[in-house]
Design an enzyme around this catalytic site. Structure first.
Site, PDB file in Angstrom:
ATOM      1  CB  SER A 117     129.132  98.655  77.175  1.00  0.00           C
ATOM      2  OG  SER A 117     130.121  98.714  76.175  1.00  0.00           O
ATOM      3  CE1 TYR A 141     127.756 103.398  75.854  1.00  0.00           C
ATOM      4  CE2 TYR A 141     129.657 102.022  75.345  1.00  0.00           C
ATOM      5  CZ  TYR A 141     128.297 102.159  75.537  1.00  0.00           C
ATOM      6  OH  TYR A 141     127.479 101.064  75.434  1.00  0.00           O
ATOM      7  CE  LYS A 145     125.577 101.739  78.415  1.00  0.00           C
ATOM      8  NZ  LYS A 145     124.124 101.512  78.650  1.00  0.00           N
TER       9      LYS A 145
END
Length: 334
Positions: A117, A141, A145
């Site tokens: 991402s 998040y 990643k």
């Protein structure tokens, strides 16, 4: 050649499954349906319902289907929500990736395409992000990643001299939108496109979360890329890995052209024919001001290109969502 797509019943994963099939590859899907839909999996594609945290299930699936490589899409992808649910985010994205790597190692599967991402960059202080731009994630998040990329790279180093060395690449993508198949649409309760579509279908006013960012019109600027282009890049990456061709450890799948949320709202009104003035709501946690990337490396190696205009992105997503609504209405009447 068989490829396992984790999260293959989700919006992005289901498009990758279709792209694999169109390229003559045989996809297998594993998904716990926490956010995916079994109906998104094409007929005839083997579907295993279960979590990637179940190492025995993942390994058994790899062995039973003679899997050559894994496209690892499954994960918890909501940056804003991850701020409130960091433990869940790390369990799904970090532990989940570790388990997939462990199962691959046990089953002798050596090819991995990781869906990473743009969130790994956080809020970059450059106009255009490149692959070696400094990584400063602003949400659990994004952190998860980045840690996933580290895990994969470390496993690649650890297995380099073994009988089954891991070959891998991480694809960092940005705001994925639109639809490449009327049967598949974005059902996320947090992404911009579905939020706007659901509001318009319900006769409500779409919201802009924050208009005080350090951008030209005060709203977030993002790199919007079409899901069909994203899916195609995954397939080329899989083919390069399977063919033992040179491949970079990471690629940005960016458009090099940012659009603000307000510009997206204007396109929404244009394409749908529904005139509206967005309601301004408070910012969401974890949202950076601007993030736009060049996709030059991916264009060189993965046939990456942005083949859709903003209106085409909106139109494809809107038509798929309306088609789903019509199908649901027909089903309720039968």
């Amino acid at each position: 050649m068989t490829w396992l797509v984790t999260g293959g019943a989700g919006y992005i994963g289901a498009h990758i499954v279709r792209a694999l099939g169109a390229a003559g590859l045989e996809p297998v899907v594993i998904d716990d349906l926490s956010s995916g839909h079994e109906g998104f999996v094409p007929a005839g594609v083997p579907f295993v319902r279960g979590t990637i945290l179940d190492r025995e299930l993942v390994e058994r699936t790899l062995r039973e289907h003679h899997v050559e490589g894994v496209i690892h899409v499954a994960g918890f992808k909501y940056a804003g929500v991850s701020v409130q649910r960091p433990l869940h985010t790390y369990a799904q994205n970090v532990e989940g990736t570790r388990v997939v790597l462990e199962a691959m190692d046990a089953a002798g599967v050596t090819n991995l395409v990781f869906s990473s991402s743009a969130a790994v960059y956080g809020t970059p202080h450059v106009d255009l992000v490149v692959e070696d731009t400094e990584k400063h994630p602003t949400s659990p998040y994004g952190q998860s990643k980045l840690i996933g990329e580290w895990l994969i790279a470390d496993q690649g180093v650890a297995t380099a001299g073994s009988e089954h060395p891991l070959r891998h690449t991480s694809l960092r993508y940005f705001n994925v939108v639109g639809s490449g198949d009327a049967a598949v649409y974005d059902t996320s309760p947090h992404n911009l496109f579905p939020l706007v579509f659901e509001a318009l279908l319900a006769g409500k006013t779409p919201k802009i979360f924050g208009d005080d960012y350090a951008t030209e019109d005060g709203t977030n600027v993002r790199d919007y890329v079409h899901v069909a282009d994203i899916a195609a890049a995954h397939v080329v990456a899989a083919q390069r890995l399977a063919g033992a061709q040179p491949i970079e450890p990471a690629y940005n799948l960016g458009s090099q052209n940012g659009l603000s949320v307000r510009e997206i709202m204007d396109a929404m009104a244009r394409v749908t024919g529904i005139d509206f003035t967005p309601e301004i709501s408070p910012r969401r946690p974890g949202d950076p001001d601007r993030i736009v990337a060049t996709g030059e490396l991916a264009a060189r190696d993965l046939d990456w290109a942005n083949r859709y205009s903003v209106d085409e992105m909106v139109r494809s997503g809107w038509e798929a969502r309306r088609a789903a609504g019509h199908a649901q209405a027909d089903s309720s009447r039968s």
